[in-house]
Design a protein around this motif. Structure first.
Motif, PDB file in Angstrom:
ATOM      1  N   TRP A   1      81.567  46.155  65.453  1.00 13.48           N
ATOM      2  CA  TRP A   1      81.059  46.300  66.864  1.00 13.48           C
ATOM      3  C   TRP A   1      79.926  45.922  67.142  1.00 13.48           C
ATOM      4  O   TRP A   1      79.321  45.435  68.070  1.00 13.48           O
ATOM      5  N   ARG A   2      78.775  46.605  66.534  1.00 14.41           N
ATOM      6  CA  ARG A   2      77.578  46.699  66.820  1.00 14.41           C
ATOM      7  C   ARG A   2      76.972  45.261  66.358  1.00 14.41           C
ATOM      8  O   ARG A   2      75.965  44.942  67.032  1.00 14.41           O
TER       9      ARG A   2
ATOM     10  N   LEU B   1      82.373  55.170  70.803  1.00 11.65           N
ATOM     11  CA  LEU B   1      81.269  54.050  71.016  1.00 11.65           C
ATOM     12  C   LEU B   1      81.760  53.053  71.986  1.00 11.65           C
ATOM     13  O   LEU B   1      81.040  52.419  72.932  1.00 11.65           O
ATOM     14  N   ALA B   2      82.984  52.709  72.114  1.00 12.50           N
ATOM     15  CA  ALA B   2      83.760  51.609  72.883  1.00 12.50           C
ATOM     16  C   ALA B   2      85.199  51.808  72.746  1.00 12.50           C
ATOM     17  O   ALA B   2      85.721  52.220  71.541  1.00 12.50           O
TER      18      ALA B   2
ATOM     19  N   ASP C   1      86.413  42.352  69.665  1.00  8.73           N
ATOM     20  CA  ASP C   1      87.067  42.267  70.988  1.00  8.73           C
ATOM     21  C   ASP C   1      87.786  43.417  71.206  1.00  8.73           C
ATOM     22  O   ASP C   1      88.835  43.572  70.559  1.00  8.73           O
ATOM     23  N   LEU C   2      87.535  44.163  72.278  1.00  5.53           N
ATOM     24  CA  LEU C   2      88.367  45.409  72.519  1.00  5.53           C
ATOM     25  C   LEU C   2      89.077  44.835  73.820  1.00  5.53           C
ATOM     26  O   LEU C   2      88.733  44.330  74.602  1.00  5.53           O
ATOM     27  N   LEU C   3      90.601  45.845  73.939  1.00  4.93           N
ATOM     28  CA  LEU C   3      90.839  45.882  75.098  1.00  4.93           C
ATOM     29  C   LEU C   3      90.375  46.216  76.462  1.00  4.93           C
ATOM     30  O   LEU C   3      89.708  47.362  76.353  1.00  4.93           O
TER      31      LEU C   3
ATOM     32  N   HIS D   1      90.128  52.427  69.638  1.00  4.08           N
ATOM     33  CA  HIS D   1      88.636  52.424  70.323  1.00  4.08           C
ATOM     34  C   HIS D   1      87.790  52.741  68.957  1.00  4.08           C
ATOM     35  O   HIS D   1      88.291  53.183  67.901  1.00  4.08           O
ATOM     36  N   ILE D   2      86.677  52.368  69.203  1.00  3.67           N
ATOM     37  CA  ILE D   2      85.530  52.443  67.967  1.00  3.67           C
ATOM     38  C   ILE D   2      84.798  53.656  67.878  1.00  3.67           C
ATOM     39  O   ILE D   2      84.367  54.084  68.925  1.00  3.67           O
ATOM     40  N   VAL D   3      84.963  54.568  66.945  1.00  4.52           N
ATOM     41  CA  VAL D   3      84.203  55.695  66.487  1.00  4.52           C
ATOM     42  C   VAL D   3      83.067  55.696  65.718  1.00  4.52           C
ATOM     43  O   VAL D   3      83.007  54.850  64.922  1.00  4.52           O
ATOM     44  N   GLU D   4      82.138  56.269  65.835  1.00  2.00           N
ATOM     45  CA  GLU D   4      80.840  56.312  65.012  1.00  2.00           C
ATOM     46  C   GLU D   4      81.203  56.648  63.524  1.00  2.00           C
ATOM     47  O   GLU D   4      82.075  57.551  63.453  1.00  2.00           O
ATOM     48  N   GLY D   5      80.539  55.899  62.658  1.00  5.82           N
ATOM     49  CA  GLY D   5      80.970  56.120  61.322  1.00  5.82           C
ATOM     50  C   GLY D   5      82.118  55.399  60.651  1.00  5.82           C
ATOM     51  O   GLY D   5      82.309  55.367  59.362  1.00  5.82           O
ATOM     52  N   SER D   6      82.851  54.485  61.682  1.00  3.13           N
ATOM     53  CA  SER D   6      83.992  53.841  61.102  1.00  3.13           C
ATOM     54  C   SER D   6      83.201  52.302  60.591  1.00  3.13           C
ATOM     55  O   SER D   6      82.270  51.877  61.026  1.00  3.13           O
ATOM     56  N   THR D   7      84.111  51.641  59.874  1.00  2.00           N
ATOM     57  CA  THR D   7      83.692  50.576  59.358  1.00  2.00           C
ATOM     58  C   THR D   7      83.698  49.514  60.452  1.00  2.00           C
ATOM     59  O   THR D   7      82.976  48.538  60.631  1.00  2.00           O
TER      60      THR D   7
END
Length: 306
Positions: free
Chosen positions: A229-230, A272-273, A235-237, A218-224
Protein backbone atom coordinates in the motif's frame (compact mmCIF):
# COMPACT_ATOMS: atom_id res chain seq x y z
CA UNK A 1 -35.35 0.84 8.64
CA UNK A 2 -32.31 -1.08 9.87
CA UNK A 3 -30.41 -4.11 8.60
CA UNK A 4 -32.86 -6.54 10.27
CA UNK A 5 -35.54 -5.38 7.85
CA UNK A 6 -33.61 -6.74 4.87
CA UNK A 7 -31.32 -9.46 6.24
CA UNK A 8 -31.61 -12.47 8.55
CA UNK A 9 -29.15 -11.23 11.17
CA UNK A 10 -27.63 -13.14 14.05
CA UNK A 11 -29.10 -10.60 16.45
CA UNK A 12 -32.63 -11.03 15.20
CA UNK A 13 -32.35 -14.84 15.27
CA UNK A 14 -31.14 -14.76 18.88
CA UNK A 15 -33.96 -12.42 19.87
CA UNK A 16 -36.49 -14.80 18.37
CA UNK A 17 -34.85 -17.80 20.02
CA UNK A 18 -34.18 -16.35 23.48
CA UNK A 19 -36.69 -13.53 23.71
CA UNK A 20 -33.96 -10.89 23.84
CA UNK A 21 -30.85 -9.83 22.01
CA UNK A 22 -27.85 -11.62 23.43
CA UNK A 23 -24.22 -10.58 23.18
CA UNK A 24 -20.98 -12.36 22.39
CA UNK A 25 -18.28 -12.02 25.03
CA UNK A 26 -14.90 -12.23 23.29
CA UNK A 27 -12.09 -14.31 24.74
CA UNK A 28 -8.35 -14.32 24.06
CA UNK A 29 -7.27 -17.77 25.26
CA UNK A 30 -3.65 -17.30 24.15
CA UNK A 31 -3.87 -19.49 21.07
CA UNK A 32 -1.44 -18.96 18.22
CA UNK A 33 -1.61 -19.91 14.53
CA UNK A 34 0.24 -22.48 12.37
CA UNK A 35 0.89 -19.73 9.87
CA UNK A 36 2.74 -17.80 12.57
CA UNK A 37 4.58 -20.39 14.66
CA UNK A 38 6.48 -22.02 11.80
CA UNK A 39 4.26 -25.07 11.28
CA UNK A 40 3.06 -23.64 7.97
CA UNK A 41 5.08 -20.46 7.95
CA UNK A 42 6.11 -17.42 9.96
CA UNK A 43 4.90 -14.61 7.77
CA UNK A 44 1.21 -15.08 8.43
CA UNK A 45 -1.50 -14.03 6.02
CA UNK A 46 -0.50 -10.95 4.09
CA UNK A 47 -3.27 -8.84 5.64
CA UNK A 48 -2.25 -9.74 9.24
CA UNK A 49 -0.35 -7.45 11.58
CA UNK A 50 2.90 -9.41 11.65
CA UNK A 51 4.55 -6.76 13.86
CA UNK A 52 2.50 -8.06 16.78
CA UNK A 53 3.66 -11.68 16.50
CA UNK A 54 6.10 -11.40 19.42
CA UNK A 55 3.49 -9.87 21.73
CA UNK A 56 0.26 -11.29 20.38
CA UNK A 57 -1.79 -11.40 23.56
CA UNK A 58 -2.71 -8.14 25.22
CA UNK A 59 -4.31 -9.66 28.32
CA UNK A 60 -3.13 -11.70 31.25
CA UNK A 61 -6.67 -12.16 32.52
CA UNK A 62 -8.13 -15.62 32.91
CA UNK A 63 -11.03 -16.68 30.73
CA UNK A 64 -13.51 -16.08 33.55
CA UNK A 65 -11.98 -12.66 34.26
CA UNK A 66 -12.31 -11.72 30.59
CA UNK A 67 -15.96 -12.80 30.58
CA UNK A 68 -16.66 -10.76 33.72
CA UNK A 69 -14.92 -7.73 32.24
CA UNK A 70 -16.88 -8.17 29.02
CA UNK A 71 -20.17 -8.17 30.89
CA UNK A 72 -19.19 -5.04 32.83
CA UNK A 73 -18.26 -3.12 29.67
CA UNK A 74 -21.74 -3.42 28.20
CA UNK A 75 -24.03 -0.47 28.77
CA UNK A 76 -27.09 -2.65 28.18
CA UNK A 77 -26.70 -6.00 29.87
CA UNK A 78 -28.72 -8.96 28.56
CA UNK A 79 -29.41 -11.97 30.74
CA UNK A 80 -27.71 -14.41 28.34
CA UNK A 81 -24.37 -14.46 26.52
CA UNK A 82 -22.30 -16.47 24.05
CA UNK A 83 -18.67 -17.23 24.90
CA UNK A 84 -16.69 -16.32 21.79
CA UNK A 85 -13.14 -17.58 21.27
CA UNK A 86 -12.20 -14.94 18.74
CA UNK A 87 -8.46 -14.39 18.91
CA UNK A 88 -6.24 -16.34 16.51
CA UNK A 89 -6.77 -20.06 15.81
CA UNK A 90 -8.97 -21.21 18.67
CA UNK A 91 -8.82 -24.95 17.90
CA UNK A 92 -5.04 -25.04 17.55
CA UNK A 93 -3.92 -26.97 20.63
CA UNK A 94 -4.07 -30.37 22.28
CA UNK A 95 -7.52 -31.83 22.91
CA UNK A 96 -7.30 -31.65 26.70
CA UNK A 97 -6.11 -28.03 26.58
CA UNK A 98 -9.01 -27.08 24.34
CA UNK A 99 -11.49 -28.86 26.57
CA UNK A 100 -10.17 -27.14 29.68
CA UNK A 101 -10.49 -23.72 28.06
CA UNK A 102 -13.92 -24.33 26.58
CA UNK A 103 -15.14 -25.82 29.88
CA UNK A 104 -14.00 -22.72 31.75
CA UNK A 105 -15.79 -20.46 29.29
CA UNK A 106 -19.19 -22.12 29.70
CA UNK A 107 -19.24 -22.24 33.52
CA UNK A 108 -21.57 -19.28 33.93
CA UNK A 109 -25.28 -20.01 34.08
CA UNK A 110 -25.84 -17.04 31.77
CA UNK A 111 -23.67 -18.60 29.00
CA UNK A 112 -26.02 -20.18 26.46
CA UNK A 113 -23.64 -20.58 23.53
CA UNK A 114 -20.10 -21.31 22.45
CA UNK A 115 -18.55 -19.77 19.34
CA UNK A 116 -15.09 -20.88 18.21
CA UNK A 117 -13.14 -19.05 15.51
CA UNK A 118 -10.41 -20.92 13.65
CA UNK A 119 -8.81 -21.91 10.34
CA UNK A 120 -10.29 -24.66 8.13
CA UNK A 121 -7.07 -26.67 8.35
CA UNK A 122 -7.04 -26.80 12.16
CA UNK A 123 -10.24 -28.71 12.89
CA UNK A 124 -9.53 -32.43 13.34
CA UNK A 125 -12.36 -34.89 13.98
CA UNK A 126 -11.70 -34.91 17.73
CA UNK A 127 -12.34 -31.16 17.91
CA UNK A 128 -15.59 -31.53 16.00
CA UNK A 129 -16.62 -34.29 18.39
CA UNK A 130 -15.77 -32.06 21.35
CA UNK A 131 -17.94 -29.26 19.98
CA UNK A 132 -20.73 -31.75 19.36
CA UNK A 133 -20.58 -32.73 23.03
CA UNK A 134 -21.18 -29.11 24.07
CA UNK A 135 -24.11 -28.95 21.70
CA UNK A 136 -25.54 -32.10 23.30
CA UNK A 137 -25.42 -30.24 26.62
CA UNK A 138 -27.85 -27.72 25.15
CA UNK A 139 -25.39 -24.99 24.17
CA UNK A 140 -25.78 -23.10 20.91
CA UNK A 141 -22.49 -24.00 19.18
CA UNK A 142 -20.97 -22.22 16.18
CA UNK A 143 -17.75 -23.04 14.36
CA UNK A 144 -16.42 -19.92 12.62
CA UNK A 145 -14.08 -20.63 9.71
CA UNK A 146 -11.84 -17.99 8.18
CA UNK A 147 -11.96 -18.82 4.50
CA UNK A 148 -11.76 -15.26 3.05
CA UNK A 149 -12.09 -16.45 -0.57
CA UNK A 150 -12.77 -19.67 -2.48
CA UNK A 151 -10.24 -18.73 -5.17
CA UNK A 152 -7.20 -20.96 -4.71
CA UNK A 153 -4.94 -18.54 -6.57
CA UNK A 154 -5.91 -15.75 -4.19
CA UNK A 155 -5.53 -18.03 -1.17
CA UNK A 156 -1.96 -18.73 -2.28
CA UNK A 157 -1.34 -15.05 -3.03
CA UNK A 158 -2.37 -14.00 0.48
CA UNK A 159 -0.37 -16.85 2.06
CA UNK A 160 -3.29 -18.62 3.71
CA UNK A 161 -1.58 -22.02 3.69
CA UNK A 162 -4.65 -24.04 2.66
CA UNK A 163 -6.96 -24.41 -0.33
CA UNK A 164 -10.72 -24.48 -0.77
CA UNK A 165 -10.93 -28.28 -0.66
CA UNK A 166 -9.63 -28.25 2.91
CA UNK A 167 -12.37 -25.79 3.84
CA UNK A 168 -15.09 -27.84 2.11
CA UNK A 169 -13.97 -31.02 3.89
CA UNK A 170 -14.07 -29.31 7.30
CA UNK A 171 -17.54 -27.93 6.64
CA UNK A 172 -18.77 -31.37 5.61
CA UNK A 173 -17.42 -33.05 8.73
CA UNK A 174 -18.73 -30.36 11.07
CA UNK A 175 -22.22 -30.21 9.62
CA UNK A 176 -22.48 -34.01 9.59
CA UNK A 177 -22.19 -33.78 13.39
CA UNK A 178 -24.77 -31.02 13.53
CA UNK A 179 -22.31 -28.18 14.17
CA UNK A 180 -23.34 -24.88 12.61
CA UNK A 181 -20.68 -23.23 10.44
CA UNK A 182 -20.20 -19.49 9.96
CA UNK A 183 -17.78 -18.58 7.16
CA UNK A 184 -15.72 -15.38 7.02
CA UNK A 185 -15.24 -13.74 3.62
CA UNK A 186 -13.10 -10.71 2.75
CA UNK A 187 -14.10 -8.45 -0.12
CA UNK A 188 -11.37 -6.47 -1.86
CA UNK A 189 -8.49 -8.95 -1.78
CA UNK A 190 -5.77 -8.25 -4.39
CA UNK A 191 -6.71 -9.36 -7.88
CA UNK A 192 -10.36 -9.97 -7.00
CA UNK A 193 -13.49 -8.13 -8.06
CA UNK A 194 -17.25 -8.41 -7.89
CA UNK A 195 -17.43 -11.54 -10.07
CA UNK A 196 -14.93 -13.28 -7.80
CA UNK A 197 -17.03 -12.49 -4.72
CA UNK A 198 -20.09 -14.04 -6.32
CA UNK A 199 -18.12 -17.15 -7.34
CA UNK A 200 -16.86 -17.50 -3.76
CA UNK A 201 -20.39 -17.14 -2.39
CA UNK A 202 -21.71 -19.81 -4.75
CA UNK A 203 -18.95 -22.25 -3.81
CA UNK A 204 -19.53 -21.64 -0.11
CA UNK A 205 -23.28 -22.16 -0.51
CA UNK A 206 -22.69 -25.35 -2.50
CA UNK A 207 -20.38 -26.69 0.22
CA UNK A 208 -23.03 -25.97 2.83
CA UNK A 209 -23.04 -23.14 5.35
CA UNK A 210 -25.25 -21.80 8.12
CA UNK A 211 -23.89 -18.29 8.59
CA UNK A 212 -21.72 -15.67 6.91
CA UNK A 213 -19.49 -12.83 8.02
CA UNK A 214 -18.47 -10.26 5.41
CA UNK A 215 -15.49 -7.95 5.88
CA UNK A 216 -13.93 -5.24 3.73
CA UNK A 217 -10.20 -5.59 3.22
CA UNK A 218 -8.45 -2.93 5.23
CA UNK A 219 -4.74 -2.33 5.50
CA UNK A 220 -3.25 -2.47 8.98
CA UNK A 221 0.12 -1.39 10.27
CA UNK A 222 2.70 -4.17 10.32
CA UNK A 223 1.14 -6.27 7.55
CA UNK A 224 2.78 -7.36 4.31
CA UNK A 225 0.00 -5.54 2.49
CA UNK A 226 0.95 -2.32 4.28
CA UNK A 227 4.25 -2.33 2.42
CA UNK A 228 2.47 -2.75 -0.92
CA UNK A 229 0.00 0.00 0.00
CA UNK A 230 2.81 2.42 0.85
CA UNK A 231 4.32 1.67 -2.56
CA UNK A 232 0.98 2.47 -4.25
CA UNK A 233 0.50 -1.16 -5.30
CA UNK A 234 -2.86 -1.71 -3.59
CA UNK A 235 -6.28 -0.82 -4.98
CA UNK A 236 -8.81 -0.63 -2.15
CA UNK A 237 -12.59 -0.68 -2.24
CA UNK A 238 -14.50 2.55 -1.87
CA UNK A 239 -17.44 2.51 0.50
CA UNK A 240 -19.75 2.67 -2.53
CA UNK A 241 -18.10 -0.36 -4.18
CA UNK A 242 -18.22 -2.32 -0.95
CA UNK A 243 -21.90 -1.56 -0.30
CA UNK A 244 -22.78 -2.52 -3.87
CA UNK A 245 -20.98 -5.88 -3.69
CA UNK A 246 -22.33 -6.73 -0.24
CA UNK A 247 -25.84 -5.90 -1.40
CA UNK A 248 -25.45 -8.17 -4.41
CA UNK A 249 -24.12 -11.03 -2.29
CA UNK A 250 -27.00 -10.67 0.16
CA UNK A 251 -29.54 -10.70 -2.67
CA UNK A 252 -27.95 -13.94 -3.97
CA UNK A 253 -28.04 -15.60 -0.53
CA UNK A 254 -30.93 -17.89 0.50
CA UNK A 255 -33.11 -16.54 3.28
CA UNK A 256 -32.22 -19.32 5.73
CA UNK A 257 -28.54 -18.25 5.95
CA UNK A 258 -27.74 -16.10 9.00
CA UNK A 259 -25.53 -13.05 8.55
CA UNK A 260 -23.40 -12.58 11.65
CA UNK A 261 -21.79 -9.45 10.21
CA UNK A 262 -21.87 -7.52 6.95
CA UNK A 263 -19.02 -5.07 7.54
CA UNK A 264 -16.18 -4.34 9.95
CA UNK A 265 -14.08 -1.44 11.10
CA UNK A 266 -10.65 -0.82 12.64
CA UNK A 267 -9.14 1.97 14.70
CA UNK A 268 -6.36 4.30 13.74
CA UNK A 269 -3.37 4.39 14.00
CA UNK A 270 -3.45 0.61 13.42
CA UNK A 271 -5.72 1.18 10.41
CA UNK A 272 -3.89 2.68 7.45
CA UNK A 273 -6.57 2.52 4.76
CA UNK A 274 -9.27 2.87 3.57
CA UNK A 275 -10.30 5.76 5.80
CA UNK A 276 -14.00 4.85 5.79
CA UNK A 277 -13.18 1.64 7.67
CA UNK A 278 -12.36 3.76 10.73
CA UNK A 279 -16.03 4.61 11.22
CA UNK A 280 -18.25 1.92 12.68
CA UNK A 281 -21.57 2.87 11.13
CA UNK A 282 -20.71 4.37 7.73
CA UNK A 283 -20.36 1.05 5.92
CA UNK A 284 -23.50 -0.34 7.52
CA UNK A 285 -25.58 2.69 6.54
CA UNK A 286 -24.35 2.44 2.94
CA UNK A 287 -25.28 -1.27 2.82
CA UNK A 288 -28.76 -0.67 4.26
CA UNK A 289 -29.34 2.09 1.70
CA UNK A 290 -28.37 -0.31 -1.10
CA UNK A 291 -30.69 -3.03 0.22
CA UNK A 292 -33.56 -0.59 0.60
CA UNK A 293 -33.17 0.48 -3.01
CA UNK A 294 -32.61 -2.90 -4.67
CA UNK A 295 -34.02 -5.60 -2.40
CA UNK A 296 -32.93 -7.65 0.56
CA UNK A 297 -31.73 -11.18 1.25
CA UNK A 298 -32.66 -13.75 -1.38
CA UNK A 299 -34.28 -11.15 -3.64
CA UNK A 300 -32.60 -12.40 -6.82
CA UNK A 301 -33.45 -16.01 -5.96
CA UNK A 302 -37.14 -15.11 -5.67
CA UNK A 303 -36.95 -13.19 -8.95
CA UNK A 304 -35.47 -16.21 -10.74
CA UNK A 305 -38.28 -18.44 -9.47
CA UNK A 306 -41.06 -16.13 -10.59
Amino acid sequence: MGLDSYVKTFGSVCKQQYGERIRKLTIDAKFTCPNRDGTLGKGGCTYCNVASFSHEHKTELSIQEQLTQGRERLSTKPSKYIAYFQAYTSTYDEYLVLKQKYDEAIKGTDIVGLCVGTRPDCVPDEVIELLAQYQQLGLDVWLELGLQTANNKTLKRINRGHDFDVYADTVKRARERGIKVCTHLILGLPGEGHTDYLETLNKVLDAGVDGLKLHPLHIVEGSTMAKAWRNNKMDLLTIEDYAFSVGELIRHTPEDIIFHRVTAYAKKPMLLAPDWCAFRWDGLVAIVDDLAAKGGQGHYLKTNLS
